[in-house]
Design a protein around this motif. Structure first.
Motif, PDB file in Angstrom:
ATOM      1  N   ARG A  61      -8.396 -46.566  13.114  1.00 56.55           N
ATOM      2  CA  ARG A  61      -7.971 -45.376  13.686  1.00 56.55           C
ATOM      3  C   ARG A  61      -6.570 -45.369  13.630  1.00 56.55           C
ATOM      4  NH1 ARG A  61      -8.681 -43.708  20.007  1.00 56.55           N
ATOM      5  NH2 ARG A  61      -6.474 -44.607  20.172  1.00 56.55           N
ATOM      6  N   ASN A  62      -5.789 -46.438  13.790  1.00 59.98           N
ATOM      7  CA  ASN A  62      -4.579 -46.362  13.829  1.00 59.98           C
ATOM      8  C   ASN A  62      -3.952 -46.217  12.488  1.00 59.98           C
ATOM      9  OD1 ASN A  62      -4.302 -46.605  16.744  1.00 59.98           O
ATOM     10  ND2 ASN A  62      -4.358 -48.528  16.779  1.00 59.98           N
ATOM     11  N   ALA A  63      -4.559 -47.119  11.513  1.00 58.78           N
ATOM     12  CA  ALA A  63      -4.197 -47.307  10.342  1.00 58.78           C
ATOM     13  C   ALA A  63      -4.127 -46.141   9.318  1.00 58.78           C
ATOM     14  CB  ALA A  63      -4.835 -48.445   9.592  1.00 58.78           C
ATOM     15  N   GLN A  64      -5.627 -45.411   9.709  1.00 58.78           N
ATOM     16  CA  GLN A  64      -5.649 -44.451   8.781  1.00 58.78           C
ATOM     17  C   GLN A  64      -5.797 -42.999   9.929  1.00 58.78           C
ATOM     18  OE1 GLN A  64      -8.494 -44.935   5.784  1.00 58.78           O
ATOM     19  NE2 GLN A  64      -8.057 -47.027   5.564  1.00 58.78           N
ATOM     20  N   MET A 115      -6.776 -25.396  15.554  1.00 65.42           N
ATOM     21  CA  MET A 115      -7.827 -25.247  14.421  1.00 65.42           C
ATOM     22  C   MET A 115      -8.567 -26.720  14.110  1.00 65.42           C
ATOM     23  SD  MET A 115      -7.456 -22.265  14.025  1.00 65.42           S
ATOM     24  CE  MET A 115      -6.505 -20.854  14.463  1.00 65.42           C
ATOM     25  N   GLN A 116      -8.546 -26.657  12.829  1.00 69.21           N
ATOM     26  CA  GLN A 116      -9.160 -28.140  12.139  1.00 69.21           C
ATOM     27  C   GLN A 116      -7.834 -29.186  12.599  1.00 69.21           C
ATOM     28  OE1 GLN A 116      -6.622 -27.023  10.974  1.00 69.21           O
ATOM     29  NE2 GLN A 116      -6.256 -27.849   9.099  1.00 69.21           N
ATOM     30  N   ASP A 117      -8.145 -29.702  13.608  1.00 68.01           N
ATOM     31  CA  ASP A 117      -7.511 -30.759  13.949  1.00 68.01           C
ATOM     32  C   ASP A 117      -7.550 -32.181  13.622  1.00 68.01           C
ATOM     33  OD1 ASP A 117      -9.769 -29.900  16.543  1.00 68.01           O
ATOM     34  OD2 ASP A 117      -9.865 -31.935  15.422  1.00 68.01           O
ATOM     35  N   SER A 118      -8.476 -32.223  12.654  1.00 73.41           N
ATOM     36  CA  SER A 118      -9.009 -33.548  11.976  1.00 73.41           C
ATOM     37  C   SER A 118      -7.461 -34.067  11.575  1.00 73.41           C
ATOM     38  CB  SER A 118      -9.854 -33.258  10.752  1.00 73.41           C
ATOM     39  OG  SER A 118      -9.136 -32.044   9.836  1.00 73.41           O
ATOM     40  N   ALA A 119      -7.553 -35.186  11.891  1.00 69.55           N
ATOM     41  CA  ALA A 119      -6.663 -36.228  11.872  1.00 69.55           C
ATOM     42  C   ALA A 119      -5.424 -35.612  10.754  1.00 69.55           C
ATOM     43  CB  ALA A 119      -6.765 -37.677  11.486  1.00 69.55           C
ATOM     44  N   GLY A 120      -5.714 -36.065   9.709  1.00 65.66           N
ATOM     45  CA  GLY A 120      -4.671 -35.780   8.676  1.00 65.66           C
ATOM     46  C   GLY A 120      -4.016 -34.365   8.727  1.00 65.66           C
ATOM     47  N   GLY A 121      -4.808 -33.461   8.131  1.00 61.92           N
ATOM     48  CA  GLY A 121      -3.815 -31.999   8.169  1.00 61.92           C
ATOM     49  C   GLY A 121      -4.184 -31.610   6.694  1.00 61.92           C
ATOM     50  N   GLY A 122      -3.171 -31.357   6.104  1.00 56.67           N
ATOM     51  CA  GLY A 122      -3.002 -30.732   4.792  1.00 56.67           C
ATOM     52  C   GLY A 122      -3.820 -31.899   3.750  1.00 56.67           C
ATOM     53  N   GLY A 123      -3.280 -33.337   4.016  1.00 56.41           N
ATOM     54  CA  GLY A 123      -3.854 -34.084   2.996  1.00 56.41           C
ATOM     55  C   GLY A 123      -5.361 -33.965   2.955  1.00 56.41           C
ATOM     56  N   ARG A 181       1.904 -43.029  14.278  1.00 51.40           N
ATOM     57  CA  ARG A 181       1.342 -44.276  14.752  1.00 51.40           C
ATOM     58  C   ARG A 181       0.746 -44.164  15.933  1.00 51.40           C
ATOM     59  NH1 ARG A 181       0.836 -44.122  10.887  1.00 51.40           N
ATOM     60  NH2 ARG A 181       1.574 -45.144   9.187  1.00 51.40           N
ATOM     61  N   SER A 182       1.408 -43.650  16.580  1.00 54.14           N
ATOM     62  CA  SER A 182       0.930 -43.221  18.237  1.00 54.14           C
ATOM     63  C   SER A 182       0.410 -44.582  18.842  1.00 54.14           C
ATOM     64  CB  SER A 182      -0.512 -42.425  18.215  1.00 54.14           C
ATOM     65  OG  SER A 182      -1.355 -42.979  17.697  1.00 54.14           O
ATOM     66  N   ASP A 183       0.016 -45.467  18.169  1.00 56.73           N
ATOM     67  CA  ASP A 183      -0.562 -46.753  18.991  1.00 56.73           C
ATOM     68  C   ASP A 183       0.537 -47.414  19.525  1.00 56.73           C
ATOM     69  OD1 ASP A 183       0.528 -47.162  16.398  1.00 56.73           O
ATOM     70  OD2 ASP A 183      -0.650 -48.894  16.108  1.00 56.73           O
ATOM     71  N   SER A 184       1.691 -47.483  18.683  1.00 59.34           N
ATOM     72  CA  SER A 184       2.904 -48.254  19.296  1.00 59.34           C
ATOM     73  C   SER A 184       2.515 -48.928  20.638  1.00 59.34           C
ATOM     74  CB  SER A 184       4.199 -47.396  19.557  1.00 59.34           C
ATOM     75  OG  SER A 184       3.973 -46.543  20.597  1.00 59.34           O
ATOM     76  N   THR A 234     -12.928 -40.529   8.758  1.00 62.05           N
ATOM     77  CA  THR A 234     -11.997 -40.028   7.403  1.00 62.05           C
ATOM     78  C   THR A 234     -11.438 -41.186   6.919  1.00 62.05           C
ATOM     79  OG1 THR A 234     -10.113 -39.932   9.021  1.00 62.05           O
ATOM     80  CG2 THR A 234     -11.496 -38.078   8.715  1.00 62.05           C
ATOM     81  N   CYS A 235     -11.500 -42.437   7.420  1.00 59.65           N
ATOM     82  CA  CYS A 235     -11.023 -43.513   6.737  1.00 59.65           C
ATOM     83  C   CYS A 235     -11.846 -44.035   5.494  1.00 59.65           C
ATOM     84  CB  CYS A 235     -11.175 -44.955   7.540  1.00 59.65           C
ATOM     85  SG  CYS A 235     -12.612 -45.140   8.226  1.00 59.65           S
ATOM     86  N   HIS A 236     -11.277 -44.828   4.692  1.00 60.48           N
ATOM     87  CA  HIS A 236     -11.987 -45.191   3.439  1.00 60.48           C
ATOM     88  C   HIS A 236     -12.573 -46.741   3.508  1.00 60.48           C
ATOM     89  CE1 HIS A 236      -9.673 -41.521   2.110  1.00 60.48           C
ATOM     90  NE2 HIS A 236     -10.720 -41.561   1.484  1.00 60.48           N
ATOM     91  N   GLN A 237     -12.936 -46.910   4.722  1.00 63.46           N
ATOM     92  CA  GLN A 237     -13.423 -48.260   4.716  1.00 63.46           C
ATOM     93  C   GLN A 237     -14.650 -48.250   3.924  1.00 63.46           C
ATOM     94  OE1 GLN A 237     -15.842 -49.437   8.436  1.00 63.46           O
ATOM     95  NE2 GLN A 237     -14.824 -47.735   9.106  1.00 63.46           N
ATOM     96  N   LYS A 238     -15.053 -49.568   3.390  1.00 61.84           N
ATOM     97  CA  LYS A 238     -16.162 -49.912   2.484  1.00 61.84           C
ATOM     98  C   LYS A 238     -17.414 -50.244   3.527  1.00 61.84           C
ATOM     99  CE  LYS A 238     -16.391 -53.011  -0.554  1.00 61.84           C
ATOM    100  NZ  LYS A 238     -16.041 -53.484  -1.833  1.00 61.84           N
TER     101      LYS A 238
END
Length: 385
Positions: free
Chosen positions: A175-178, A1-9, A93-96, A205-209
């Motif tokens: 991407r990794n951070a948020q 479904m909505q795979d968007s990163a976060g999920g509930g948040g 974090r996945s990036d590890s 979906t990040c909040h970068q300015k």
DNA sequence: ATCATTTGACCCAG
DNA sequence: CTGGGTCAAATGAT
């Protein structure tokens, strides 16, 4: 479904933003009704701008209403099903970075893991909205690169068959951070060195300015394109939900690089509209750069029409779904009383937009909405030599 | 030291 | 198989 990163948040954020947008739309409508005579025509885009304005507001409101309803549904569904990574999300974090943990470089296990991850990523990407913009940079030097004001990190480059220049692959710095899934591909046109085809995929979906022209007053980073993009991703979700097998990725292409809004939104010198729109508060000079909610709505509508650039450079409607969204757009169109924004734009800007005409031809009256994928119109200020 | 870019290898879809 | 997209080690920049 909505795979968007976060999920509930994200859903909650989405709901919050949508609610906000709905409210803004309402105010927008009231505002236009109340000020219809107060403002100089320039503010309303000239004459009927007011009516149009109102129509947009109404649609916006409607859209948000629906969006919220669906979002709630998603939320409800998501709560139970809890997407794939919900459970396994150990290493979000996945990036590890890399192994370094096991003895040698890559064990079969690592390979498998990587493959899985890759596959998963591909899968996720597939559902993300995708659109292309043609960006013209002020100078055609080989060094020149389109800058949309957002932070991207280059992760690859590839020579593309038939293209003179390599294609650059970028992903959101956060991407990794948020967990921001946004990516873009930048390809210099081999016809015009100053033109780049920038294909964005996935909403930020990040909040970068998004900083660009220093601009004086700046506001809370809050909404701005984050909400815009969120909406787009949302729209995508909607789409997926609506017609499970619509083309995985759609592309909206705007062939104009001078996003001159009907009433010359950016007061020369003051700066890019993005910042202005960010505020969502201060005085805005154009309906299109006004409240974030409005902007979001615009974008939303714009994205509604998806064109798939075919090899030849033609555009074909790729949408096969007849979701309600379409209705919304149609309604919006009708409401805006078939204004010919294209003409308005053309007149206002003094440029001609062959592509816009094409759009019209394709029954795509949403023109007044610039693809405000924020950054882009920055380049609109540059005149192609 | 940290972060970004470069670059060849790898993987997958068509 | 080929081309496109991504990964990740190496390298560079700050």
């Amino acid at each position: 479904m909505q795979d968007s990163a976060g999920g509930g948040g994200d859903i909650h954020l989405l709901l919050s933003i949508l609610a906000d947008g709905e409210e803004q739309a309402r105010q927008l409508g009231e505002h236009s009704a109340a000020h219809d005579d107060g403002r100089p025509s320039a503010y309303t885009g000239g004459g009927r701008g007011e009516e149009y304005y109102r129509g947009v507001a109404r649609q916006l409101q409607c859209t948000f209403g629906r969006a919220m309803a669906v979002a709630r549904a998603i939320e409800a569904a998501g709560a139970g099903a809890s997407g794939s990574r919900g459970t396994t999300n150990t290493g979000d974090r996945s990036d590890s970075p890399r192994s370094a943990d096991e003895s040698s470089g890559r064990t079969a296990r690592d390979v498998v893991a990587q493959r899985e991850r890759h596959h998963d990523m591909i899968k996720r990407r597939k559902g993300l909205p995708r659109w292309t913009e043609k960006i013209r940079v002020p100078d055609a030097s080989l060094e020149a690169t389109p800058d949309d004001g957002l932070s991207w990190r280059k992760y690859g480059q590839k020579d593309i068959l038939g293209a003179k220049f390599p294609r650059g692959y970028y992903r959101c710095t956060y991407r990794n951070a948020q967990g921001c899934p946004a990516t873009k591909q930048v390809q210099r046109s081999d016809a015009d060195l100053a033109v780049f085809d920038v294909t964005y995929q996935g909403a930020h979906t990040c909040h970068q300015k998004q900083r660009h022209a220093s601009t004086a007053g700046d506001q809370p980073p809050r909404q701005t394109d984050a909400s815009v993009e969120l909406l787009m991703s949302f729209k995508n979700d909607l789409k997926v939900e609506t017609d499970g097998l619509a083309p995985p990725s759609t592309t909206t292409t705007f062939h104009d690089q001078h996003f001159c809004f009907p009433s010359v939104p950016f007061p020369a010198g003051v700066g890019p509209p993005d910042d202005a729109s960010l505020g969502g508060g201060g005085g805005f000079s154009s309906p299109f750069v006004s409240p974030a909610g409005s902007a979001a709505g615009s974008s939303y509508f714009s994205m509604e029409h998806c064109y798939e650039p075919s090899r030849g450079g033609q555009f074909v409607m790729s949408r096969g779904d007849s979701s309600e969204l379409h209705e919304v757009v149609s309604a919006a169109t009708a409401t805006s009383s078939t204004v010919d924004p294209a003409a308005a734009v053309t007149n206002a800007g003094g440029f001609d937009y062959p592509l816009y005409l094409h759009h019209g031809e394709l029954a795509d009256p949403h023109l007044p909405f610039p693809p405000l994928f924020g950054p882009a119109y920055m380049y609109g200020q540059y005149r192609d030599a």
